[in-house]
Design a protein around this motif. Structure first.
Motif, PDB file in Angstrom:
ATOM      1  N   VAL A 133       0.873  -1.174   0.000  1.00 17.35           N
ATOM      2  CA  VAL A 133       0.000   0.000   0.000  1.00 17.35           C
ATOM      3  C   VAL A 133       0.911   1.225   0.000  1.00 17.35           C
ATOM      4  N   THR A 134       0.844   2.013  -1.058  1.00 16.10           N
ATOM      5  CA  THR A 134       1.754   3.157  -1.193  1.00 16.10           C
ATOM      6  C   THR A 134       1.090   4.483  -0.868  1.00 16.10           C
TER       7      THR A 134
ATOM      8  N   ASN B 225      -0.308  -3.188   5.974  1.00 15.50           N
ATOM      9  CA  ASN B 225       0.541  -3.078   4.802  1.00 15.50           C
ATOM     10  C   ASN B 225       1.598  -4.168   4.861  1.00 15.50           C
ATOM     11  N   PRO B 226       1.720  -5.033   3.863  1.00 14.83           N
ATOM     12  CA  PRO B 226       0.937  -5.081   2.648  1.00 14.83           C
ATOM     13  C   PRO B 226      -0.460  -5.625   2.919  1.00 14.83           C
TER      14      PRO B 226
ATOM     15  N   ALA C  43      -5.754   9.020   0.326  1.00 21.08           N
ATOM     16  CA  ALA C  43      -4.679   8.998  -0.674  1.00 21.08           C
ATOM     17  C   ALA C  43      -3.419   9.735  -0.212  1.00 21.08           C
ATOM     18  N   GLY C  44      -3.339  10.036   1.069  1.00 22.62           N
ATOM     19  CA  GLY C  44      -2.125  10.649   1.605  1.00 22.62           C
ATOM     20  C   GLY C  44      -0.944   9.699   1.497  1.00 22.62           C
TER      21      GLY C  44
ATOM     22  N   GLU D 156       0.217   0.634   9.462  1.00 27.17           N
ATOM     23  CA  GLU D 156       0.648   1.980   9.101  1.00 27.17           C
ATOM     24  C   GLU D 156      -0.393   2.984   9.568  1.00 27.17           C
ATOM     25  N   ALA D 157       0.043   4.173   9.949  1.00 27.92           N
ATOM     26  CA  ALA D 157      -0.857   5.265  10.312  1.00 27.92           C
ATOM     27  C   ALA D 157      -0.644   6.403   9.321  1.00 27.92           C
TER      28      ALA D 157
END
Length: 79
Positions: free
Chosen positions: A13-14, A54-55, A20-21, A43-44
């Motif tokens: 996850v990018t 993530n992933p 979408a940040g 992830e935060a």
């Protein structure tokens, strides 16, 4: 367990799935002991605060994670 015999595909996850940040920070690292699919981070997003894995499993493979489980609230495979 069916999900262990099938390789679950994952994708990195990018960007935040909500806003979408792209500025995120790792809150937690761990191993998936339940399904045995690998190592993951939580992830935060620093823009909206969402926390996400993530992933993540590729969308088409998500049902494989639950293939050998039955729950009253989930539809059956035949429905």
């Amino acid at each position: 367990m069916a999900s262990r015999s099938v390789k679950i595909r994952t994708e990195a996850v990018t960007a935040c799935p909500l806003c979408a940040g792209t500025t995120c920070h790792t809150v937690l690292r761990g191993h998936d002991f339940d399904c045995g699919t690998g190592d993951y981070q939580i992830e935060a997003c620093l823009d909206c605060g969402l926390r996400f894995t993530n992933p993540r499993a590729v969308e088409e493979d998500v049902p494989l994670l639950y293939d050998d489980r039955s729950y009253e609230n989930l539809p059956s495979r035949d429905s």
